[in-house]
Motif scaffolding. Structure first.
Motif, PDB file in Angstrom:
ATOM      1  N   ALA A  47       9.832  47.420  32.693  1.00  9.00           N
ATOM      2  CA  ALA A  47       8.885  46.665  32.008  1.00  9.00           C
ATOM      3  C   ALA A  47       9.110  45.522  33.121  1.00  9.00           C
ATOM      4  CB  ALA A  47       9.370  45.979  30.720  1.00  9.00           C
ATOM      5  N   GLU A  48      10.024  44.907  33.408  1.00  9.33           N
ATOM      6  CA  GLU A  48      10.328  43.743  34.353  1.00  9.33           C
ATOM      7  C   GLU A  48       9.628  44.092  35.693  1.00  9.33           C
ATOM      8  OE1 GLU A  48      13.930  41.269  36.660  1.00  9.33           O
ATOM      9  OE2 GLU A  48      14.286  42.343  34.591  1.00  9.33           O
ATOM     10  N   GLN A  49       9.970  45.206  36.245  1.00  7.66           N
ATOM     11  CA  GLN A  49       9.443  45.536  37.539  1.00  7.66           C
ATOM     12  C   GLN A  49       7.849  45.816  37.363  1.00  7.66           C
ATOM     13  OE1 GLN A  49      11.469  49.197  38.214  1.00  7.66           O
ATOM     14  NE2 GLN A  49      13.294  48.282  38.740  1.00  7.66           N
ATOM     15  N   LEU A  50       7.333  46.310  36.431  1.00  6.00           N
ATOM     16  CA  LEU A  50       6.040  46.569  36.270  1.00  6.00           C
ATOM     17  C   LEU A  50       5.237  45.249  36.138  1.00  6.00           C
ATOM     18  CD1 LEU A  50       5.564  49.980  34.612  1.00  6.00           C
ATOM     19  CD2 LEU A  50       4.784  49.498  36.864  1.00  6.00           C
ATOM     20  N   THR A  51       5.801  44.391  35.495  1.00 11.03           N
ATOM     21  CA  THR A  51       5.329  43.081  34.931  1.00 11.03           C
ATOM     22  C   THR A  51       5.052  42.322  36.107  1.00 11.03           C
ATOM     23  OG1 THR A  51       6.053  43.151  32.655  1.00 11.03           O
ATOM     24  CG2 THR A  51       5.561  40.726  33.674  1.00 11.03           C
ATOM     25  N   GLY A  52       5.979  42.233  36.869  1.00  7.06           N
ATOM     26  CA  GLY A  52       5.963  41.582  38.280  1.00  7.06           C
ATOM     27  C   GLY A  52       4.859  42.039  39.097  1.00  7.06           C
ATOM     28  N   LEU A  53       4.634  43.347  39.188  1.00  2.83           N
ATOM     29  CA  LEU A  53       4.008  44.151  40.216  1.00  2.83           C
ATOM     30  C   LEU A  53       2.274  43.757  39.663  1.00  2.83           C
ATOM     31  CD1 LEU A  53       3.099  46.139  42.575  1.00  2.83           C
ATOM     32  CD2 LEU A  53       3.104  48.025  40.625  1.00  2.83           C
ATOM     33  N   LEU A  54       2.376  43.984  38.498  1.00  5.44           N
ATOM     34  CA  LEU A  54       0.964  43.781  37.707  1.00  5.44           C
ATOM     35  C   LEU A  54       0.475  42.244  37.967  1.00  5.44           C
ATOM     36  CD1 LEU A  54       1.468  45.954  34.643  1.00  5.44           C
ATOM     37  CD2 LEU A  54      -0.219  46.366  36.350  1.00  5.44           C
ATOM     38  N   GLY A  55       1.278  41.418  37.717  1.00  2.00           N
ATOM     39  CA  GLY A  55       1.014  39.923  37.881  1.00  2.00           C
ATOM     40  C   GLY A  55       0.513  39.612  39.075  1.00  2.00           C
ATOM     41  N   TYR A  56       1.131  40.145  40.409  1.00  2.00           N
ATOM     42  CA  TYR A  56       0.748  39.674  41.672  1.00  2.00           C
ATOM     43  C   TYR A  56      -0.715  40.273  41.968  1.00  2.00           C
ATOM     44  CZ  TYR A  56       0.519  39.784  46.818  1.00  2.00           C
ATOM     45  OH  TYR A  56       0.015  39.577  48.015  1.00  2.00           O
ATOM     46  N   ALA A  57      -0.676  41.596  41.592  1.00  2.00           N
ATOM     47  CA  ALA A  57      -2.116  42.274  41.693  1.00  2.00           C
ATOM     48  C   ALA A  57      -3.049  41.420  41.084  1.00  2.00           C
ATOM     49  CB  ALA A  57      -2.157  43.764  41.126  1.00  2.00           C
ATOM     50  N   GLY A  58      -2.737  41.049  39.995  1.00  2.00           N
ATOM     51  CA  GLY A  58      -4.006  40.273  39.241  1.00  2.00           C
ATOM     52  C   GLY A  58      -4.269  39.136  39.912  1.00  2.00           C
ATOM     53  N   GLN A  59      -3.317  38.247  40.233  1.00  2.00           N
ATOM     54  CA  GLN A  59      -3.520  36.957  40.771  1.00  2.00           C
ATOM     55  C   GLN A  59      -3.962  36.965  42.355  1.00  2.00           C
ATOM     56  OE1 GLN A  59       0.445  35.218  40.944  1.00  2.00           O
ATOM     57  NE2 GLN A  59       0.888  35.311  38.590  1.00  2.00           N
ATOM     58  N   ASN A  60      -3.795  38.004  42.859  1.00  2.00           N
ATOM     59  CA  ASN A  60      -4.345  38.248  44.158  1.00  2.00           C
ATOM     60  C   ASN A  60      -5.733  39.148  44.562  1.00  2.00           C
ATOM     61  OD1 ASN A  60      -2.324  36.867  46.134  1.00  2.00           O
ATOM     62  ND2 ASN A  60      -1.306  37.601  44.529  1.00  2.00           N
ATOM     63  N   GLY A  61      -6.177  39.675  43.319  1.00  2.00           N
ATOM     64  CA  GLY A  61      -7.392  40.148  43.365  1.00  2.00           C
ATOM     65  C   GLY A  61      -7.436  41.732  43.990  1.00  2.00           C
ATOM     66  N   LEU A  62      -6.504  42.482  43.912  1.00  2.00           N
ATOM     67  CA  LEU A  62      -6.278  43.706  44.503  1.00  2.00           C
ATOM     68  C   LEU A  62      -7.170  44.812  43.566  1.00  2.00           C
ATOM     69  CD1 LEU A  62      -2.419  43.846  45.078  1.00  2.00           C
ATOM     70  CD2 LEU A  62      -4.266  42.732  46.428  1.00  2.00           C
ATOM     71  N   SER A  63      -7.415  44.809  42.672  1.00  2.26           N
ATOM     72  CA  SER A  63      -8.271  45.581  41.713  1.00  2.26           C
ATOM     73  C   SER A  63      -9.492  46.125  42.495  1.00  2.26           C
ATOM     74  CB  SER A  63      -8.811  45.015  40.248  1.00  2.26           C
ATOM     75  OG  SER A  63      -9.498  46.035  39.808  1.00  2.26           O
ATOM     76  N   GLY A  64      -9.763  47.297  42.567  1.00  5.32           N
ATOM     77  CA  GLY A  64     -10.877  47.991  43.383  1.00  5.32           C
ATOM     78  C   GLY A  64     -10.792  48.115  44.600  1.00  5.32           C
ATOM     79  N   ARG A  65      -9.555  47.635  45.375  1.00  6.86           N
ATOM     80  CA  ARG A  65      -9.303  47.959  46.905  1.00  6.86           C
ATOM     81  C   ARG A  65      -8.678  49.294  46.949  1.00  6.86           C
ATOM     82  NH1 ARG A  65      -6.567  42.397  49.457  1.00  6.86           N
ATOM     83  NH2 ARG A  65      -6.481  44.269  50.996  1.00  6.86           N
ATOM     84  N   PRO A  66      -8.999  50.059  48.130  1.00  4.36           N
ATOM     85  CA  PRO A  66      -8.108  51.369  48.291  1.00  4.36           C
ATOM     86  C   PRO A  66      -6.647  51.126  48.286  1.00  4.36           C
ATOM     87  CG  PRO A  66      -9.880  50.926  49.875  1.00  4.36           C
ATOM     88  CD  PRO A  66      -9.934  49.739  49.159  1.00  4.36           C
ATOM     89  N   LEU A  67      -5.754  51.992  48.007  1.00  5.44           N
ATOM     90  CA  LEU A  67      -4.423  51.892  47.568  1.00  5.44           C
ATOM     91  C   LEU A  67      -3.731  53.159  48.124  1.00  5.44           C
ATOM     92  CD1 LEU A  67      -1.821  50.742  46.569  1.00  5.44           C
ATOM     93  CD2 LEU A  67      -2.316  51.811  44.361  1.00  5.44           C
ATOM     94  N   ILE A  68      -2.834  53.191  48.769  1.00  3.76           N
ATOM     95  CA  ILE A  68      -1.839  54.246  49.555  1.00  3.76           C
ATOM     96  C   ILE A  68      -0.704  53.798  48.647  1.00  3.76           C
ATOM     97  CG2 ILE A  68      -0.705  55.597  51.033  1.00  3.76           C
ATOM     98  CD1 ILE A  68      -2.876  54.548  53.045  1.00  3.76           C
ATOM     99  N   THR A  69      -0.018  54.695  47.809  1.00  2.00           N
ATOM    100  CA  THR A  69       1.098  54.912  47.203  1.00  2.00           C
ATOM    101  C   THR A  69       2.346  55.779  47.731  1.00  2.00           C
ATOM    102  OG1 THR A  69       0.847  56.367  45.320  1.00  2.00           O
ATOM    103  CG2 THR A  69       0.143  54.142  44.939  1.00  2.00           C
ATOM    104  N   PHE A  70       3.328  55.405  47.903  1.00  2.00           N
ATOM    105  CA  PHE A  70       4.338  56.155  48.542  1.00  2.00           C
ATOM    106  C   PHE A  70       5.602  55.846  47.766  1.00  2.00           C
ATOM    107  CE2 PHE A  70       6.944  58.267  51.749  1.00  2.00           C
ATOM    108  CZ  PHE A  70       6.159  59.134  52.203  1.00  2.00           C
ATOM    109  N   GLY A  71       6.158  57.339  47.486  1.00  2.00           N
ATOM    110  CA  GLY A  71       7.406  56.880  46.697  1.00  2.00           C
ATOM    111  C   GLY A  71       7.523  57.540  45.136  1.00  2.00           C
ATOM    112  N   ASN A  72       6.480  58.416  44.845  1.00  2.00           N
ATOM    113  CA  ASN A  72       6.376  59.035  43.561  1.00  2.00           C
ATOM    114  C   ASN A  72       5.878  58.077  42.484  1.00  2.00           C
ATOM    115  OD1 ASN A  72       7.433  61.622  44.289  1.00  2.00           O
ATOM    116  ND2 ASN A  72       9.628  60.673  43.963  1.00  2.00           N
ATOM    117  N   ALA A  73       4.769  57.366  42.753  1.00  2.00           N
ATOM    118  CA  ALA A  73       4.314  56.313  42.013  1.00  2.00           C
ATOM    119  C   ALA A  73       2.837  56.295  42.097  1.00  2.00           C
ATOM    120  CB  ALA A  73       4.594  55.053  42.384  1.00  2.00           C
ATOM    121  N   PRO A  74       2.080  57.893  41.900  1.00  2.00           N
ATOM    122  CA  PRO A  74       0.505  58.047  41.842  1.00  2.00           C
ATOM    123  C   PRO A  74      -0.136  57.282  40.780  1.00  2.00           C
ATOM    124  CG  PRO A  74       1.655  59.969  41.111  1.00  2.00           C
ATOM    125  CD  PRO A  74       2.727  59.039  41.495  1.00  2.00           C
TER     126      PRO A  74
END
Length: 568
Positions: A456-483
């Protein structure tokens, strides 16, 4: 007696079905895992634009998931998990109503509880659960069509099989069920012409179901897309040997062979009991049975002490070997029924269908016999019914008591361990016993779900940064078993594969696609146990590309590392 009959009727008609509907839905809010469960959700979310062979190989599953996401709350993890768990409820109820006319309803109910409890696979992986549902429909329609001599039902059985191939391409192996047509024809003394005619109805239905979806694929992806998919799938074996036909088959036999050790221990106990009751005077048989039963907890304790199973229900070890022993019971029950002419023809047909289903279900998976354990909806009730028949027939033969006692032990432990597993297990979350009591408050998608506090702590931080910096809708590459991050962050895959670190995605293809990427792509690494993915060929290619394109790390916590273009 009238009260007992009324109670039995209420149980059979109302209580059992209600419990089978509700039981799969319990603990639906447990667990958040960004690997396998959300990989499918990523495919559903971006299905219309989804590229690659996997989009076509699991076409109907992606269509079904995409449609479910259109339902109220279907775009949340809790909502889609609820809807997909209804597939388990549907299978349990379908099997219950199909079988309860052939055996006592309480036996069917107990078997379905076992089947539900052993559903270990995340329900969001619809290409598995739609496979099981349609295959169950094929078995029931084929059985009914043959027993009632109804060509229409045989056609519908074929239609379901054709659709199932479009859910997952390797499901074509399920066509082996056509053997049941000729087997039942021989039992009934039908001519070859009649049997081939019935087989023809099945084939006609198959072609109708298959070609209908095939035409839709041709319209959406182009005429050559479906056949081009086979070339990509064939390439999987070059990068991941576990998907080769030889590896799949050998892994199945290896699973049965591994469990043979525990089966031999049981066989020794049966032999010892047989000798014991043969030399025991008749007047002591009742006392002998009590003594023999008192030894069963000792045997279970031995199994536990030797690591055959655990009572830590948050991982597979609690159920796997007991489930394998139960599969041996399933196989023995089917073979005994098929080979015994004293059984009704319809029972022998059902036994053959179940036997063929056990043989064919693992094909197309690299999880050895785990698909069998996930789909016991016909096999479990049938096996319990056969066990009951054996007990009634052999109750006056003390020398047969050891077989009865050991079989009941296996069935009982399967039920107990299965229910414990169902109430504690969540795929990929809390698998080491961590409590899942934390919530993530800054995500609508994860609203209502519970996970372990670190996640919960890790995802909360990630989601908070993504929301504050408007990452939604941009192409994404994930690496390390996190599709699943594509689904959580609403960021479409930048590559043709949403899970690029899988062996089924060749490194050469990844390098080619990296060179063709447009602007704005974000890269997120998942740090398992705080560590970045290993230094593989793909990892080197990705890091080289990041360096070449002037990407820099812009966010990091214990679980995730985000790279973005240096100018931002």
């Amino acid at each position: 007696m009238d009260k007992r009959k009324r109670l039995t009727k209420i149980l059979e008609k109302f209580i059992f079905p209600c419990l089978l509907l509700i039981y799969p839905l319990l603990w639906v809010n447990q667990g958040i895992d960004v690997s396998d469960p959300m990989y499918s959700l990523t495919n559903f979310r971006f299905f219309p634009e989804l590229k690659g062979s996997w989009a076509i190989a699991t076409y109907l599953a992606n269509v079904a998931g995409w449609l479910l996401m259109k339902l109220p709350f279907g775009g949340t993890l809790l909502g889609i998990s609820f809807y997909t768990r209804l597939v388990i409820s549907a299978m349990a109820l379908l099997s219950y109503y199909f079988l309860k006319g052939k055996m006592p309803a309480w036996v069917v109910f107990t078997g379905e509880i076992i089947a539900i409890s052993f559903c270990w696979c995340p329900t969001t992986i619809l290409y598995n659960y739609l496979t099981y549902f349609l295959f169950l429909a094929v078995c029931i329609l084929l059985y009914r069509g043959l027993i009632w001599n109804r060509p229409g039902l045989l056609i519908w059985a074929g239609v379901c099989l054709g659709l199932n191939v479009m859910v997952r391409t390797p499901n074509i192996a399920e066509a082996i069920l056509i053997i049941a047509v000729f087997f039942y024809g021989k039992l009934c003394g039908k001519s070859a012409q009649e049997m081939w005619k019935q087989a023809g109805f099945c084939v006609a239905g198959f072609l109708a179901g298959f070609l209908g979806v095939f035409l839709v694929i041709c319209i959406q992806y182009g005429p050559g897309a479906y056949f081009g998919m086979f070339g990509s799938l064939a390439g999987y074996t070059a990068t991941d040997e576990s998907y080769s036909p030889f590896s799949m088959i050998t892994s199945i036999f290896a699973a049965y062979g591994k469990t043979m050790v525990w089966l031999m221990v049981i066989a020794v106990c049966v032999l010892a009991g047989w000798i014991f009751f043969h030399i025991l005077p008749k007047r002591f048989h009742t006392a002998g049975k009590i003594i023999y039963c008192l030894c069963i907890p000792v045997l279970i304790r031995l199994f536990w002490g030797r690591g055959m199973f655990t009572f830590t229900y948050y991982n597979y070890r609690s159920i796997y070997e007991w489930g394998m022993l139960f599969l041996y019971l399933v196989l023995i029950s089917c073979v005994v029924c098929i080979g015994n002419s004293r059984f009704f023809r319809r029972d022998r047909l059902l036994a053959l269908i179940i036997l063929l289903s056990v043989a064919v279900l693992p094909i197309g998976s690299n999880n050895d016999t785990m698909p069998n354990l996930n789909c016991l909806f016909l096999a479990a009730p049938f096996t319990l019914w056969m066990l009951g028949k054996y007990i009634r027939r052999m109750r006056r033969k003390p020398e047969a008591f050891p077989v009865t006692a050991m079989s009941v032990m296996v069935a009982g432990m399967v039920l107990i361990q299965g229910m414990g597993f169902h109430s504690h297990f969540a795929f990929g979350d809390g698998i080491y016993g961590e409590k899942r009591d934390a919530k993530i408050e800054n995500s609508y998608i994860l609203k209502g779900m519970k996970t372990r506090s670190l996640n919960a702590e890790q995802l909360t931080g990630l989601l908070g940064y993504a929301g504050q910096n408007g990452l939604s809708g941009r192409p994404l590459i994930t690496f390390g078993n996190a599709p699943g991050l594509h689904f959580l962050l609403d960021m479409p895959p930048g590559l043709t594969h949403a899970w690029p670190d899988l062996d089924t995605y060749p490194a050469v293809q990844m390098k080619e696609e990296l060179e063709q990427l447009g602007e704005g792509t974000v890269v997120i690494f998942y740090k398992e146990n705080g560590e970045l993915p290993g230094n593989s060929e793909k990892m080197q290619a990705l890091m080289g590309w990041l360096d070449k394109e002037n990407y820099i790390p812009v966010f990091e916590n214990e679980g995730y590392l985000i790279y973005n273009i240096g100018s931002e």
